[in-house]
Design an enzyme around this catalytic site. Structure first.
Site, PDB file in Angstrom:
ATOM      1  N   PRO A 162      28.179  69.781 138.658  1.00 13.97           N
ATOM      2  CA  PRO A 162      28.934  68.408 138.496  1.00 13.97           C
ATOM      3  C   PRO A 162      28.872  68.398 136.774  1.00 13.97           C
ATOM      4  O   PRO A 162      27.794  68.090 136.363  1.00 13.97           O
ATOM      5  CB  PRO A 162      28.088  67.326 139.195  1.00 13.97           C
ATOM      6  CG  PRO A 162      26.786  68.063 139.293  1.00 13.97           C
ATOM      7  CD  PRO A 162      26.965  69.548 138.940  1.00 13.97           C
ATOM      8  N   GLU A 163      30.062  68.134 136.296  1.00 11.69           N
ATOM      9  CA  GLU A 163      30.086  67.364 134.969  1.00 11.69           C
ATOM     10  C   GLU A 163      30.670  66.262 135.520  1.00 11.69           C
ATOM     11  O   GLU A 163      30.614  65.597 136.670  1.00 11.69           O
ATOM     12  CB  GLU A 163      30.854  67.955 133.935  1.00 11.69           C
ATOM     13  CG  GLU A 163      30.386  69.574 133.527  1.00 11.69           C
ATOM     14  CD  GLU A 163      31.076  70.242 132.528  1.00 11.69           C
ATOM     15  OE1 GLU A 163      31.634  69.444 131.801  1.00 11.69           O
ATOM     16  OE2 GLU A 163      31.127  71.348 132.336  1.00 11.69           O
TER      17      GLU A 163
END
Length: 269
Positions: A2-3
DNA sequence: ATGTTGACCTGTAAGC
DNA sequence: TGCTTACAGGTCAACA
């Protein structure tokens, strides 16, 4: 996984199933992720989740006595499943909800976190964070002024959560390509005009990634199990040796600050 | 203070 | 087919 876009897509995915639901039970299956999961998380039991917010890459599930903070680390995933669904490997944490569904955190590498923030307090992990990139809190002036005198690479600079939050390795590469800035250039050696364009590019690439459901590389899936499609729009990330979409020169691949980086030596100066 | 490096973990893919 | 190695979306602590 995840960004910021993937965390936001996760937030949007779980919200319809979780918001306004009362928590029937909190289950901690693995007591220590990045940090020990505090016993305070059991304060959620019998309380409603009133809202789900995001700050940087942290999700905050707001409730009566405080907020449950979730961080997905590198490999964390949130799924909403019927409560009777069997646990799978690396399922570490669960909120059982009154609608018969459970929110589960699965994280193979255990770089993620489950924390607790009492009402009226700001958790220490959230105290040193820079501005949110998708709001007016992030301005070109902010980046320009903070960067003066910095000798490190601009790519590291925009990935520093004290400077601006939510820009991870994928989108740092993409935003610098979109702006024509060499990721190795010293942050303090970039003009105000170029920071203006970089600011716009950061906002644009993150917003487009959210619209596309995030970037699926190895294993990121949304809460509904669907992949994200922004991967199809990546111009340089993961494309070392392939032609630059603008000029055709081979995309360079090089480690900067221990992270793999991709850029075009003709288009980015 | 700032910049750089190692550390935390497991899974996967590539190389031999 | 195996075994070994390198690397992966993040962040923090310990150094120089």
């Amino acid at each position: 996984m995840p960004e910021l876009p993937e965390v936001e897509v996760s937030r949007l995915g779980i919200t319809p199933h979780v918001e306004k639901q009362r928590v029937q039970a909190v289950r901690v299956w693995y007591p220590t992720l990045r940090w020990p999961i505090p016993d305070d998380v059991y304060l959620l039991e019998q309380q409603p989740i009133t809202a789900i917010h995001r700050r940087a890459k942290y999700l905050l599930l707001e409730s009566t006595f405080g907020a449950l903070i979730l961080h997905l680390g590198m490999s964390g995933k949130l799924r909403v499943v019927p409560t009777e669904t069997p646990r799978v490997k690396h399922d570490h944490f669960e909120l059982e909800l009154e609608n018969g569904l459970s929110l589960r955190l699965n994280d193979a590498r255990r770089f993620g976190a489950v924390l607790w923030q009492p009402t009226g307090e700001l958790h220490p992990q959230l105290q040193q964070l820079g501005p949110e990139p998708l709001t007016d809190a992030l301005t070109a002036d902010h980046l320009y002024h903070l960067s003066r005198g910095k000798t490190g690479p601009v790519k590291n600079f925009i990935m520093d959560n004290a400077v601006v939050v939510g820009v991870g390795n994928i989108y740092a590469n993409e935003a610098l390509f979109a702006t024509g800035i060499d990721p190795r250039r010293a942050a303090g050696n970039i003009s105000q005009a170029r920071y203006a364009r970089l600011t716009d590019a950061i906002k644009d690439v993150l917003a487009r990634a959210i619209e596309q459901g995030g970037t699926t590389l190895r294993d990121f899936t949304r809460a509904d199990g669907q992949p994200g499609y922004f991967r199809l729009e990546l111009a340089v990330y993961g494309r070392g040796g392939l032609p630059c979409p603008t000029c055709g020169r081979e995309i360079a691949e090089q480690r900067i600050g221990q992270r793999n980086s991709f850029f075009c030596t003709r288009c980015q100066r």
